[in-house]
Design a protein around this motif. Structure first.
Motif, short mmCIF file in Angstrom:
data_model
loop_
_atom_site.label_atom_id
_atom_site.label_comp_id
_atom_site.label_asym_id
_atom_site.label_seq_id
_atom_site.Cartn_x
_atom_site.Cartn_y
_atom_site.Cartn_z
N GLY A 1 20.90 -0.50 23.23
CA GLY A 1 21.25 -1.27 24.65
C GLY A 1 20.64 -2.92 24.40
N VAL A 2 20.48 -3.35 23.37
CA VAL A 2 19.77 -4.67 23.06
C VAL A 2 21.44 -5.52 23.03
CG1 VAL A 2 17.74 -4.21 22.03
CG2 VAL A 2 19.61 -4.72 20.68
N PRO A 3 21.17 -6.83 23.43
CA PRO A 3 22.38 -7.62 23.12
C PRO A 3 22.28 -8.15 21.85
CG PRO A 3 20.36 -8.76 24.25
CD PRO A 3 19.99 -7.29 24.39
N TYR A 4 23.37 -8.08 21.30
CA TYR A 4 23.80 -8.55 19.82
C TYR A 4 25.13 -9.41 19.80
CZ TYR A 4 26.43 -4.18 18.86
OH TYR A 4 27.41 -3.27 19.11
N GLU A 5 25.29 -10.02 18.81
CA GLU A 5 26.32 -10.75 18.34
C GLU A 5 27.01 -10.22 16.90
OE1 GLU A 5 28.15 -12.97 20.09
OE2 GLU A 5 26.86 -12.79 21.78
N THR A 6 28.35 -10.12 16.92
CA THR A 6 28.78 -9.77 15.46
C THR A 6 29.57 -10.91 15.02
OG1 THR A 6 30.66 -8.67 16.60
CG2 THR A 6 28.83 -7.49 15.97
N VAL A 7 29.57 -11.17 13.79
CA VAL A 7 30.62 -12.13 13.20
C VAL A 7 31.38 -11.35 12.18
CG1 VAL A 7 30.49 -14.10 11.65
CG2 VAL A 7 28.85 -13.87 13.44
N ASN A 8 32.80 -11.48 12.34
CA ASN A 8 33.72 -10.88 11.47
C ASN A 8 33.91 -11.61 10.18
OD1 ASN A 8 35.90 -9.66 10.32
ND2 ASN A 8 37.06 -9.89 12.06
N ILE A 9 33.34 -11.34 9.21
CA ILE A 9 33.45 -11.96 7.71
C ILE A 9 34.81 -11.93 7.17
CG2 ILE A 9 31.01 -12.22 7.55
CD1 ILE A 9 33.03 -9.68 5.60
N LEU A 10 35.68 -10.91 7.82
CA LEU A 10 37.03 -10.87 7.04
C LEU A 10 37.84 -12.02 7.66
CD1 LEU A 10 37.73 -7.01 7.49
CD2 LEU A 10 37.16 -8.07 5.34
N GLU A 11 37.69 -12.60 8.62
CA GLU A 11 38.44 -13.57 9.18
C GLU A 11 38.38 -15.01 8.25
OE1 GLU A 11 37.55 -14.37 13.01
OE2 GLU A 11 38.86 -12.75 14.00
N ASP A 12 37.34 -15.31 7.61
CA ASP A 12 37.25 -16.37 6.72
C ASP A 12 36.46 -16.26 5.45
OD1 ASP A 12 36.32 -18.73 5.59
OD2 ASP A 12 35.75 -19.79 7.64
N ASP A 13 37.06 -16.52 4.26
CA ASP A 13 36.86 -15.97 3.21
C ASP A 13 35.54 -16.97 2.65
OD1 ASP A 13 36.83 -14.02 0.91
OD2 ASP A 13 37.33 -15.82 -0.42
N SER A 14 35.47 -18.23 3.01
CA SER A 14 34.61 -19.12 2.63
C SER A 14 33.29 -18.85 3.26
CB SER A 14 34.91 -20.54 2.74
OG SER A 14 35.38 -20.85 4.50
N LEU A 15 33.40 -18.25 4.74
CA LEU A 15 32.30 -17.77 5.42
C LEU A 15 31.63 -16.44 4.69
CD1 LEU A 15 30.48 -17.87 8.18
CD2 LEU A 15 32.25 -16.25 9.20
N ARG A 16 32.58 -15.55 4.44
CA ARG A 16 32.13 -14.44 3.66
C ARG A 16 31.18 -14.55 2.40
NH1 ARG A 16 36.50 -9.69 2.29
NH2 ARG A 16 35.13 -8.13 1.27
N GLN A 17 31.78 -15.59 1.66
CA GLN A 17 31.04 -16.19 0.33
C GLN A 17 29.76 -16.57 0.64
OE1 GLN A 17 31.90 -14.68 -2.34
NE2 GLN A 17 33.85 -13.85 -1.79
#
Lengths: 114, 91
Positions: free
Chosen positions: A52-68
């Motif tokens: 029940g803690v607040p957390y953020e998720t980032v989808n690395i599938l949306e941007d390959d340069s972000l993923r790398q």
């Protein structure tokens, strides 16, 4: 897939620093918390939901340069990747193990108080 | 080329000299997803995050072509013996 050396620009590093500093719990994952697109990422979301803690998720599938870039930033080759209180906590296996041992709860409790 | 169970085993054996190593192909044969259980003296004095980093670093080349790598167990030889003794006693 290719090796991701050189994907982490100074601008991206700065943005990641700021994002991780602004959010106590961040999960870089495949998909997002409402729609995980990989079993390992889903497992981590389910574990975090338990607390029940607040957390953020980032989808690395949306941007390959972000993923790398995130791989280089963490010096960790796979996803999901969990950050707690500005620090890299681990991948899926470490998160599961820490969940079972109680270490994850301890780390989250500490982060929420800081 | 592609990564095989055998190539993952060979790399880990050569770089970490494990006393116990089990690599399981969880991809159904396409060679892109593995479970690893490993016991090595290289883990002595290291926390779990550091142990996983040791394995990831050893597999730097392979990981580029792997979809998923699950390090299920990362134990010191001593911890492995302990756990093995317990499992055997329970069986």
């Amino acid at each position: 897939p290719q090796g991701g050396y050189g994907a982490l620009s100074p601008e991206m590093k700065e943005a990641l620093d700021a994002f991780i500093a602004a959010n106590k719990v961040v999960l870089f994952m495949k998909g997002n918390k409402n729609f995980p697109q990989c079993g390992f990422s889903n497992t981590c979301v389910q574990i975090l939901n338990q607390f029940g803690v607040p957390y953020e998720t980032v989808n690395i599938l949306e941007d390959d340069s972000l993923r790398q870039g995130v791989k280089e930033y963490s010096n960790w080759p796979t996803f999901p990747q969990l950050y707690i209180d500005g620090e890299f906590f681990g991948g899926c296996d470490i998160t599961i193990e820490a969940f079972k041992s109680g270490e994850l709860k301890e780390t989250l409790d500490k982060a929420m108080l800081s | 080329m592609g990564v095989t169970k055998e190539s993952v085993e060979a790399t880990l054996t050569q770089k970490l000299q494990p006393t116990y190593l089990k690599v399981i192909d969880t991809s159904g044969g396409c060679g892109a997803s593995f479970d690893v259980e490993i016991a090595t003296a290289a883990f002595v004095g290291k926390r779990m995050l550091e142990r996983h980093r040791v394995v990831n670093t050893a597999l730097t080349e392979e990981i580029k072509d792997i979809h998923a790598l699950s390090i299920r167990k990362a134990l010191t030889p001593e911890q492995w013996e302990e756990q093995n003794a317990k499992t055997t006693a329970a069986a």
